[in-house]
Design a protein around this motif. Structure first.
Motif, PDB file in Angstrom:
ATOM      1  N   VAL A 123      -4.120   0.478 -27.880  1.00 20.82           N
ATOM      2  CA  VAL A 123      -3.708  -0.940 -27.903  1.00 20.82           C
ATOM      3  C   VAL A 123      -2.192  -1.121 -28.005  1.00 20.82           C
ATOM      4  CG1 VAL A 123      -5.874  -1.495 -29.085  1.00 20.82           C
ATOM      5  CG2 VAL A 123      -3.773  -1.462 -30.395  1.00 20.82           C
ATOM      6  N   THR A 124      -1.473  -0.055 -28.367  1.00 17.84           N
ATOM      7  CA  THR A 124      -0.056  -0.222 -28.690  1.00 17.84           C
ATOM      8  C   THR A 124       0.757  -0.735 -27.502  1.00 17.84           C
ATOM      9  OG1 THR A 124      -0.222   1.545 -30.315  1.00 17.84           O
ATOM     10  CG2 THR A 124       1.988   1.009 -29.550  1.00 17.84           C
ATOM     11  N   MET A 149     -18.023  -4.544 -25.317  1.00 17.12           N
ATOM     12  CA  MET A 149     -17.306  -3.313 -24.989  1.00 17.12           C
ATOM     13  C   MET A 149     -17.866  -2.769 -23.671  1.00 17.12           C
ATOM     14  SD  MET A 149     -17.341  -1.453 -28.717  1.00 17.12           S
ATOM     15  CE  MET A 149     -17.494  -2.448 -30.198  1.00 17.12           C
ATOM     16  N   PHE A 150     -16.988  -2.188 -22.848  1.00 21.01           N
ATOM     17  CA  PHE A 150     -17.476  -1.608 -21.592  1.00 21.01           C
ATOM     18  C   PHE A 150     -18.279  -0.345 -21.887  1.00 21.01           C
ATOM     19  CE2 PHE A 150     -13.896  -3.985 -19.575  1.00 21.01           C
ATOM     20  CZ  PHE A 150     -14.673  -4.673 -18.653  1.00 21.01           C
ATOM     21  N   ARG A 151     -19.473  -0.306 -21.311  1.00 18.18           N
ATOM     22  CA  ARG A 151     -20.379   0.819 -21.580  1.00 18.18           C
ATOM     23  C   ARG A 151     -19.819   2.142 -21.049  1.00 18.18           C
ATOM     24  NH1 ARG A 151     -26.738  -0.052 -21.885  1.00 18.18           N
ATOM     25  NH2 ARG A 151     -27.199   1.892 -22.950  1.00 18.18           N
ATOM     26  N   THR A 161      -4.743  -6.930 -25.084  1.00 18.92           N
ATOM     27  CA  THR A 161      -5.207  -5.613 -24.608  1.00 18.92           C
ATOM     28  C   THR A 161      -6.197  -5.761 -23.462  1.00 18.92           C
ATOM     29  OG1 THR A 161      -6.928  -5.652 -26.296  1.00 18.92           O
ATOM     30  CG2 THR A 161      -4.922  -4.467 -26.839  1.00 18.92           C
ATOM     31  N   GLN A 162      -6.204  -6.938 -22.846  1.00 24.36           N
ATOM     32  CA  GLN A 162      -7.296  -7.221 -21.911  1.00 24.36           C
ATOM     33  C   GLN A 162      -7.008  -6.752 -20.480  1.00 24.36           C
ATOM     34  OE1 GLN A 162      -9.617  -9.794 -23.637  1.00 24.36           O
ATOM     35  NE2 GLN A 162     -10.393 -10.954 -21.909  1.00 24.36           N
ATOM     36  N   ARG A 205      -9.443  -1.624 -22.055  1.00 30.63           N
ATOM     37  CA  ARG A 205     -10.721  -1.894 -22.731  1.00 30.63           C
ATOM     38  C   ARG A 205     -11.640  -0.668 -22.713  1.00 30.63           C
ATOM     39  NH1 ARG A 205      -9.681  -5.810 -26.161  1.00 30.63           N
ATOM     40  NH2 ARG A 205      -9.594  -7.890 -25.278  1.00 30.63           N
ATOM     41  N   VAL A 206     -11.634   0.083 -21.599  1.00 30.93           N
ATOM     42  CA  VAL A 206     -12.443   1.308 -21.556  1.00 30.93           C
ATOM     43  C   VAL A 206     -11.853   2.339 -22.530  1.00 30.93           C
ATOM     44  CG1 VAL A 206     -13.221   3.245 -20.114  1.00 30.93           C
ATOM     45  CG2 VAL A 206     -13.297   0.912 -19.214  1.00 30.93           C
ATOM     46  N   ALA A 207     -10.509   2.426 -22.534  1.00 31.95           N
ATOM     47  CA  ALA A 207      -9.863   3.388 -23.450  1.00 31.95           C
ATOM     48  C   ALA A 207     -10.166   3.029 -24.907  1.00 31.95           C
ATOM     49  CB  ALA A 207      -8.356   3.407 -23.195  1.00 31.95           C
ATOM     50  N   MET A 208     -10.242   1.744 -25.212  1.00 30.94           N
ATOM     51  CA  MET A 208     -10.575   1.337 -26.589  1.00 30.94           C
ATOM     52  C   MET A 208     -12.014   1.730 -26.933  1.00 30.94           C
ATOM     53  SD  MET A 208      -8.726  -2.382 -26.758  1.00 30.94           S
ATOM     54  CE  MET A 208      -9.294  -2.860 -28.397  1.00 30.94           C
TER      55      MET A 208
END
Ligand code: GLV
Length: 311
Positions: free
Chosen positions: A89-90, A1-3, A278-279, A284-287
């Motif tokens: 992710v939607t 996960m992005f920090r 979702t890449q 990824r930051v939002a996740m």
């Protein structure tokens, strides 16, 4: 996960973050007795063994909308809350499903691949490399949750007729708003030009597309899977694509892990991506932020959390 997504959480709590790699299962197993919260990746098994080894665990905050990596029933039995990240992710996943549909229909990746080996079988000409239209065709969506609905909107915008199958039929207002028609799975498979799988992976969706279902589909049909690999019997799909039972497929997920079965690699009529629905950096930051919002919201009650209520 992005920090980057963990900034707020790290300001408030003690967070153990792996540097430039993932923790192994064994490492997490060793550490977990001390921890109150586990932020888990969608392929990290949160099983009975781990939960039993985590006396302080109160929350599993999963980095995904899907949660088939977690024994949710056992968590709930033990009073451990589980959350997921549906919101970020939607749209990316629906966009990716649409991308695979357009690619498979117009043979974009296939042509690109063949052009690179020109002289080894690529014929170029106005009667070659015929695709199928997308507009005016029927899309059947299996699993009409948030991602299914977002895909339906995109397909309608492309001029497609959209039908769907779901555990529960939507109410008539929502069907009308989305311009979609409910069908039994059998009717959807028999009449759709494209079939997209957008259902979660549970015991009841394992192999929802197998040999029998592939036979029910049109020989011109294209199957899209951006959900989870085990929804499709991958070897039956390879056989169906080889024998012309259906005409094409677009897969972002595979039955046996991160890589497609070798049988799929031999085929031209399939486009594949390695679970990148979702890449994008932004998603990824939002996740990661959604994972942390669930943790903070759970611990402090200052914001809504997205709880998984049943397995
Ligand atoms: C990704 O696969 C997700 O479930 O969010």
């Amino acid at each position: 996960m992005f920090r980057e997504g963990f900034t707020e959480l790290e300001k408030r709590y003690e967070v153990t973050f792996p540097e430039g790699r993932d923790f192994t299962y064994e490492e997490v197993y060793g550490m977990i007795p001390e921890y109150d919260v586990l932020c888990s990746m969608f392929d990290f098994p949160v099983n009975k063994e781990l939960i039993d080894h985590a006396p302080n665990l109160k929350l599993v905050s999963n980095y995904a909308v899907g949660y088939n990596n977690i024994d949710v029933a056992y968590c709930l039995e033990k009073g451990v809350i589980v959350t997921n990240t549906p919101s970020p992710v939607t749209v990316p996943t629906a966009n990716h499903a649409l991308g695979l549909m357009l690619d498979a229909a117009r043979r974009i990746t296939e042509c690109d691949r063949k052009l690179r080996t020109l002289g080894e079988g690529m014929k170029v000409g106005v009667l070659e490399n015929l695709g199928v239209p997308v507009s005016g065709q029927q899309l059947g969506i299996i699993g009409m949750g948030r991602i299914g609905k977002a895909l339906a909107k995109r397909a309608v915008a492309c001029g497609m007729d959209v039908v769907y199958h779901n555990r529960h039929q939507l109410d008539i207002e929502e069907e009308t708003r989305l311009n979609v028609v409910y069908m039994s799975k059998e009717e959807l498979l028999a009449t759709s030009d494209f079939v997209s799988l957008n259902a979660p992976y549970t015991p009841s969706t394992y192999h929802i597309i197998g040999e029998e279902e592939l036979k029910q589909m049109k020989p011109t049909a294209i199957l899209i899977n951006t959900a989870r690999g085990p929804l499709v019997d991958e070897l039956a799909l390879a056989k169906a694509l080889k024998e012309g039972t259906i005409s094409g497929a677009g897969l972002d997920v595979f039955e046996f892990g991160d890589y497609p079965s070798p049988e799929l690699l031999e085929l031209d009529n399939i486009v594949m991506t390695p679970h990148i629905g979702t890449q994008t950096y932004k998603t990824r930051v939002a996740m990661a932020e959604a994972v942390c919002n669930n943790v903070i919201g759970f611990l402090e009650g200052d914001r809504p959390i997205t709880r998984v209520l049943r397995p």
